[in-house]
Scaffold this motif. Structure first.
Motif, PDB file in Angstrom:
ATOM      1  N   SER A 148     -18.680 -14.322 -44.418  1.00 33.85           N
ATOM      2  CA  SER A 148     -18.645 -15.627 -43.754  1.00 33.85           C
ATOM      3  C   SER A 148     -20.022 -15.968 -43.175  1.00 33.85           C
ATOM      4  O   SER A 148     -20.925 -15.128 -43.142  1.00 33.85           O
ATOM      5  N   LYS A 149     -20.130 -17.171 -42.677  1.00 35.81           N
ATOM      6  CA  LYS A 149     -21.335 -17.591 -41.965  1.00 35.81           C
ATOM      7  C   LYS A 149     -21.591 -16.652 -40.790  1.00 35.81           C
ATOM      8  O   LYS A 149     -22.729 -16.227 -40.566  1.00 35.81           O
ATOM      9  N   LEU A 189     -32.050  -3.171 -49.121  1.00 40.16           N
ATOM     10  CA  LEU A 189     -31.337  -3.216 -50.394  1.00 40.16           C
ATOM     11  C   LEU A 189     -29.894  -3.569 -50.071  1.00 40.16           C
ATOM     12  O   LEU A 189     -29.156  -2.776 -49.473  1.00 40.16           O
ATOM     13  N   GLU A 190     -29.496  -4.770 -50.432  1.00 41.05           N
ATOM     14  CA  GLU A 190     -28.152  -5.280 -50.120  1.00 41.05           C
ATOM     15  C   GLU A 190     -27.317  -5.350 -51.389  1.00 41.05           C
ATOM     16  O   GLU A 190     -27.644  -6.088 -52.316  1.00 41.05           O
ATOM     17  N   ASP A 191     -26.243  -4.582 -51.403  1.00 45.65           N
ATOM     18  CA  ASP A 191     -25.304  -4.596 -52.520  1.00 45.65           C
ATOM     19  C   ASP A 191     -24.205  -5.605 -52.206  1.00 45.65           C
ATOM     20  O   ASP A 191     -23.322  -5.344 -51.394  1.00 45.65           O
ATOM     21  N   ALA A 192     -24.288  -6.755 -52.843  1.00 42.73           N
ATOM     22  CA  ALA A 192     -23.303  -7.818 -52.632  1.00 42.73           C
ATOM     23  C   ALA A 192     -22.577  -8.143 -53.943  1.00 42.73           C
ATOM     24  O   ALA A 192     -22.063  -9.242 -54.121  1.00 42.73           O
ATOM     25  N   ILE A 193     -22.525  -7.157 -54.843  1.00 38.45           N
ATOM     26  CA  ILE A 193     -21.928  -7.372 -56.163  1.00 38.45           C
ATOM     27  C   ILE A 193     -20.473  -7.805 -56.059  1.00 38.45           C
ATOM     28  O   ILE A 193     -20.025  -8.694 -56.772  1.00 38.45           O
ATOM     29  N   GLU A 194     -19.732  -7.178 -55.166  1.00 37.78           N
ATOM     30  CA  GLU A 194     -18.298  -7.459 -55.048  1.00 37.78           C
ATOM     31  C   GLU A 194     -17.983  -8.489 -53.964  1.00 37.78           C
ATOM     32  O   GLU A 194     -16.816  -8.685 -53.632  1.00 37.78           O
ATOM     33  N   SER A 195     -18.986  -9.136 -53.431  1.00 38.62           N
ATOM     34  CA  SER A 195     -18.787 -10.053 -52.308  1.00 38.62           C
ATOM     35  C   SER A 195     -18.538 -11.485 -52.765  1.00 38.62           C
ATOM     36  O   SER A 195     -19.075 -11.936 -53.776  1.00 38.62           O
ATOM     37  N   GLU A 196     -17.735 -12.151 -51.965  1.00 35.82           N
ATOM     38  CA  GLU A 196     -17.501 -13.580 -52.135  1.00 35.82           C
ATOM     39  C   GLU A 196     -17.872 -14.243 -50.813  1.00 35.82           C
ATOM     40  O   GLU A 196     -17.415 -13.827 -49.758  1.00 35.82           O
ATOM     41  N   LYS A 251     -23.603 -10.707 -58.636  1.00 33.27           N
ATOM     42  CA  LYS A 251     -23.122 -11.018 -59.984  1.00 33.27           C
ATOM     43  C   LYS A 251     -22.520 -12.420 -60.034  1.00 33.27           C
ATOM     44  O   LYS A 251     -22.379 -12.999 -61.084  1.00 33.27           O
ATOM     45  N   SER A 252     -22.199 -12.967 -58.874  1.00 35.89           N
ATOM     46  CA  SER A 252     -21.593 -14.291 -58.791  1.00 35.89           C
ATOM     47  C   SER A 252     -22.667 -15.369 -58.889  1.00 35.89           C
ATOM     48  O   SER A 252     -23.659 -15.345 -58.153  1.00 35.89           O
ATOM     49  N   PRO A 253     -22.479 -16.347 -59.776  1.00 37.51           N
ATOM     50  CA  PRO A 253     -23.437 -17.451 -59.859  1.00 37.51           C
ATOM     51  C   PRO A 253     -23.581 -18.213 -58.538  1.00 37.51           C
ATOM     52  O   PRO A 253     -24.678 -18.605 -58.158  1.00 37.51           O
ATOM     53  N   LYS A 254     -22.475 -18.404 -57.817  1.00 36.89           N
ATOM     54  CA  LYS A 254     -22.522 -19.114 -56.529  1.00 36.89           C
ATOM     55  C   LYS A 254     -23.373 -18.342 -55.527  1.00 36.89           C
ATOM     56  O   LYS A 254     -24.238 -18.907 -54.866  1.00 36.89           O
ATOM     57  N   ASN A 255     -23.137 -17.033 -55.412  1.00 38.33           N
ATOM     58  CA  ASN A 255     -23.906 -16.218 -54.475  1.00 38.33           C
ATOM     59  C   ASN A 255     -25.387 -16.202 -54.853  1.00 38.33           C
ATOM     60  O   ASN A 255     -26.258 -16.265 -53.981  1.00 38.33           O
ATOM     61  N   THR A 256     -25.648 -16.097 -56.141  1.00 40.54           N
ATOM     62  CA  THR A 256     -27.031 -16.093 -56.618  1.00 40.54           C
ATOM     63  C   THR A 256     -27.718 -17.407 -56.273  1.00 40.54           C
ATOM     64  O   THR A 256     -28.854 -17.415 -55.791  1.00 40.54           O
ATOM     65  N   ALA A 257     -27.024 -18.515 -56.503  1.00 38.53           N
ATOM     66  CA  ALA A 257     -27.604 -19.831 -56.202  1.00 38.53           C
ATOM     67  C   ALA A 257     -27.900 -19.984 -54.713  1.00 38.53           C
ATOM     68  O   ALA A 257     -28.964 -20.495 -54.336  1.00 38.53           O
ATOM     69  N   LEU A 258     -26.991 -19.528 -53.858  1.00 41.24           N
ATOM     70  CA  LEU A 258     -27.221 -19.629 -52.414  1.00 41.24           C
ATOM     71  C   LEU A 258     -28.397 -18.756 -51.984  1.00 41.24           C
ATOM     72  O   LEU A 258     -29.215 -19.168 -51.155  1.00 41.24           O
ATOM     73  N   PHE A 301     -31.202  -9.811 -57.718  1.00 39.73           N
ATOM     74  CA  PHE A 301     -31.109  -8.933 -58.882  1.00 39.73           C
ATOM     75  C   PHE A 301     -29.663  -8.759 -59.309  1.00 39.73           C
ATOM     76  O   PHE A 301     -28.741  -9.050 -58.552  1.00 39.73           O
ATOM     77  N   THR A 302     -29.500  -8.240 -60.532  1.00 39.67           N
ATOM     78  CA  THR A 302     -28.159  -7.962 -61.052  1.00 39.67           C
ATOM     79  C   THR A 302     -27.870  -6.469 -61.111  1.00 39.67           C
ATOM     80  O   THR A 302     -26.722  -6.083 -61.332  1.00 39.67           O
ATOM     81  N   THR A 303     -28.894  -5.629 -60.919  1.00 42.77           N
ATOM     82  CA  THR A 303     -28.678  -4.180 -60.917  1.00 42.77           C
ATOM     83  C   THR A 303     -29.412  -3.526 -59.751  1.00 42.77           C
ATOM     84  O   THR A 303     -30.444  -4.025 -59.295  1.00 42.77           O
ATOM     85  N   GLN A 304     -28.886  -2.391 -59.309  1.00 45.42           N
ATOM     86  CA  GLN A 304     -29.519  -1.657 -58.227  1.00 45.42           C
ATOM     87  C   GLN A 304     -30.868  -1.106 -58.663  1.00 45.42           C
ATOM     88  O   GLN A 304     -31.818  -1.104 -57.887  1.00 45.42           O
ATOM     89  N   ASN A 305     -30.969  -0.651 -59.891  1.00 44.84           N
ATOM     90  CA  ASN A 305     -32.220  -0.098 -60.387  1.00 44.84           C
ATOM     91  C   ASN A 305     -33.344  -1.142 -60.338  1.00 44.84           C
ATOM     92  O   ASN A 305     -34.454  -0.853 -59.883  1.00 44.84           O
ATOM     93  N   ALA A 306     -33.066  -2.348 -60.791  1.00 41.64           N
ATOM     94  CA  ALA A 306     -34.076  -3.411 -60.754  1.00 41.64           C
ATOM     95  C   ALA A 306     -34.456  -3.743 -59.314  1.00 41.64           C
ATOM     96  O   ALA A 306     -35.638  -3.949 -59.006  1.00 41.64           O
ATOM     97  N   ALA A 307     -33.472  -3.781 -58.429  1.00 41.89           N
ATOM     98  CA  ALA A 307     -33.742  -4.081 -57.022  1.00 41.89           C
ATOM     99  C   ALA A 307     -34.619  -3.004 -56.390  1.00 41.89           C
ATOM    100  O   ALA A 307     -35.586  -3.309 -55.680  1.00 41.89           O
ATOM    101  N   LEU A 308     -34.304  -1.741 -56.643  1.00 48.87           N
ATOM    102  CA  LEU A 308     -35.109  -0.643 -56.096  1.00 48.87           C
ATOM    103  C   LEU A 308     -36.526  -0.645 -56.636  1.00 48.87           C
ATOM    104  O   LEU A 308     -37.488  -0.407 -55.903  1.00 48.87           O
ATOM    105  N   ASN A 309     -36.668  -0.928 -57.922  1.00 47.25           N
ATOM    106  CA  ASN A 309     -38.012  -1.007 -58.518  1.00 47.25           C
ATOM    107  C   ASN A 309     -38.841  -2.070 -57.814  1.00 47.25           C
ATOM    108  O   ASN A 309     -40.017  -1.845 -57.484  1.00 47.25           O
ATOM    109  N   TRP A 310     -38.270  -3.223 -57.556  1.00 46.60           N
ATOM    110  CA  TRP A 310     -38.990  -4.305 -56.885  1.00 46.60           C
ATOM    111  C   TRP A 310     -39.327  -3.915 -55.450  1.00 46.60           C
ATOM    112  O   TRP A 310     -40.450  -4.154 -54.979  1.00 46.60           O
TER     113      TRP A 310
END
Length: 122
Positions: free
Chosen positions: A22-23, A46-53, A85-92, A110-119
């Motif tokens: 939520s807000k 490193l924020e894992d929000a893959i399963e978040s809505e 992974k959600s287009p809405k979350n990515t756009a926000l 990012f879409t993967t943890q590996n890419a996020a950690l590399n960055w």
């Protein structure tokens, strides 16, 4: 859930977002950064929000930016990688990034943890 770890590059916060964000959750996360006096002046997140809505909307983004500006005054640098992974979350997230809080706050989406950690470790 937030865990703080040290590695050869400094402090990294690992954040696992809740299933529903939520807000108020977003603002509480920023308060954690602001109020945690044990954090160093330069951090990586490193924020894992893959399963978040998210339940907030585009109308809430200015309140996040206002709080981010306050948080940014406490740090020399914040490098924040978020995994979506959600287009809405990515756009926000990209909308928040478009406010360009650099050089203090850098956000990568990012879409993967590996890419996020590399960055984060660049």
């Amino acid at each position: 859930m937030i865990t703080v770890e040290q590695d050869k590059k400094g402090t990294i916060l690992f954040v696992k977002s809740k299933e529903i964000v939520s807000k108020e959750d977003m603002l509480q996360g920023l308060d954690f950064l602001l109020k945690n006096t044990k954090l160093p002046e330069s951090i990586r997140i490193l924020e894992d929000a893959i399963e978040s809505e998210v339940t907030f909307t585009i109308k809430d983004v200015p309140s996040f930016i206002e709080k981010l500006r306050i948080v940014s005054q406490r740090f020399l640098s914040i490098k924040h990688a978020v995994i979506h992974k959600s287009p809405k979350n990515t756009a926000l997230a990209m909308l928040i990034d478009s406010y360009n809080l650099e050089p203090i706050y850098k956000l990568g989406v990012f879409t993967t943890q590996n890419a996020a950690l590399n960055w984060l470790n660049e």
